[in-house]
Each structure stands twice: as C-alpha cells, then as structure tokens.
Design an enzyme around this catalytic site. Sequence first.
Site, PDB file in Angstrom:
ATOM      1  N   ARG A 108       1.681   5.292   7.932  1.00  0.00           N
ATOM      2  CA  ARG A 108       1.856   6.669   8.411  1.00  0.00           C
ATOM      3  C   ARG A 108       3.317   7.011   8.723  1.00  0.00           C
ATOM      4  NH1 ARG A 108      -2.229   9.387   6.457  1.00  0.00           N
ATOM      5  NH2 ARG A 108      -4.235   8.706   7.225  1.00  0.00           N
ATOM      6  N   HIS A 166      -5.309  12.573   0.736  1.00  0.00           N
ATOM      7  CA  HIS A 166      -4.123  12.422  -0.110  1.00  0.00           C
ATOM      8  C   HIS A 166      -4.159  13.419  -1.270  1.00  0.00           C
ATOM      9  CE1 HIS A 166      -1.150   9.150   0.492  1.00  0.00           C
ATOM     10  NE2 HIS A 166      -2.009   8.759   1.417  1.00  0.00           N
ATOM     11  N   THR A 185      -3.819   3.454  -6.591  1.00  0.00           N
ATOM     12  CA  THR A 185      -4.318   2.075  -6.598  1.00  0.00           C
ATOM     13  C   THR A 185      -5.456   1.825  -5.619  1.00  0.00           C
ATOM     14  OG1 THR A 185      -2.698   1.371  -4.960  1.00  0.00           O
ATOM     15  CG2 THR A 185      -2.037   1.205  -7.286  1.00  0.00           C
ATOM     16  N   GLY A 223       7.967   1.744   3.746  1.00  0.00           N
ATOM     17  CA  GLY A 223       7.817   2.233   5.109  1.00  0.00           C
ATOM     18  C   GLY A 223       6.580   1.629   5.736  1.00  0.00           C
TER      19      GLY A 223
END
Length: 178
Positions: free
Chosen positions: A19, A57, A42, A16
Amino acid sequence: MTGTDLEDEGITFVLGGARSGKSRFAESFVTSLPRPWVYIATAEAHDDEMVARIAEHRAQREAGWQTLEAPHDLHDAIGAAPKGAVVLVDCLTLWLSNIMHGPYDIEQATTRLEQALHARENATVLVSNEVGLGLVPETPLGRAFRDAQGRLNQRIAAIASRVIFVVAGQPLVVKGNT
C-alpha cells in the site's frame, strides 16, 4: 519524470512496501506514454478478499488497457505483448509466490523472465514489493520467500535502466535519470 524519459529507458523497476502507492505510480507512469498499454496481472483470486482486491485494481485503472493474466508463465505474456506496446507487470511478488507454490523452478522461471525482458523493444515497467525491510518471518517458508524475493528484486534491478522506490506515494529514484 516524463513519458519521454521512460520511453528512452527500456526497463523500469518500481519497488515499495504494501500500500505504498507503487502500483498507482507505475500505472500513471505508463499512461504518460502513447498507447497501446498492456497490463500483465499476476494475481490469482483464491478467496473473496483477493477477488475484491483485483476488482479494486481494475476499477482504478484508466480506460484503454489491454489486460493479460499471467500468474505463472510471465515470460510468455511479456513475449505475447504487441511489439509497440508499453507493458506493465503488476506484480513480481505475487508471481514469485505463485511460482514457489507450484511445480516450478525459481531459477529457471527467473532466467526466462530476464530473457523475455531483454527481448522487448519498448518500455516495460515491473512492480514488486520490497519485503526485506520488515521483521524476520517466523516460518521457514516465510524466510525462504523473503530471501527469494530479495534475490529476484536484485536481478531485475541489475538489468533495469531505472529503479524507483515508492514511499507513501512518493517516488524516489534509486537508479537512472531523474
């Protein structure tokens, strides 16, 4: 799509734009499966803004994740995940950027990643940005990154049982079962 579908599929590749909701979708996909869940991160925090993004996150994640940091040696982290765990790699875009900025060979790193993925026996979900839909980057480094990301995404999609493209938080199945 249910957890049972994912268990049977092996490698799921979630793509994707920035955001787009791809990470949130991938996390909810993984948490529909039985634990243990391993989150392989990562990102590297080189500045305050990235520190904040990583913290955001982490805060959004459901409890119960084991987190491994793998900004460079992703294949080792995948191999180190418990055998019965469901693994989520977030994300290949940051990993590739780290590889390109370090003393690493992209082809060798990608081959080692593919080998680690083939060796896994349980579900593995990888997240990546689709960077080729925008403007042509202005700089040679930007164009090299876009091209390398496109090649990496194609290689992972080729070995994945399922490819899902997330747009505005909505999953579109590109490859695999619905």
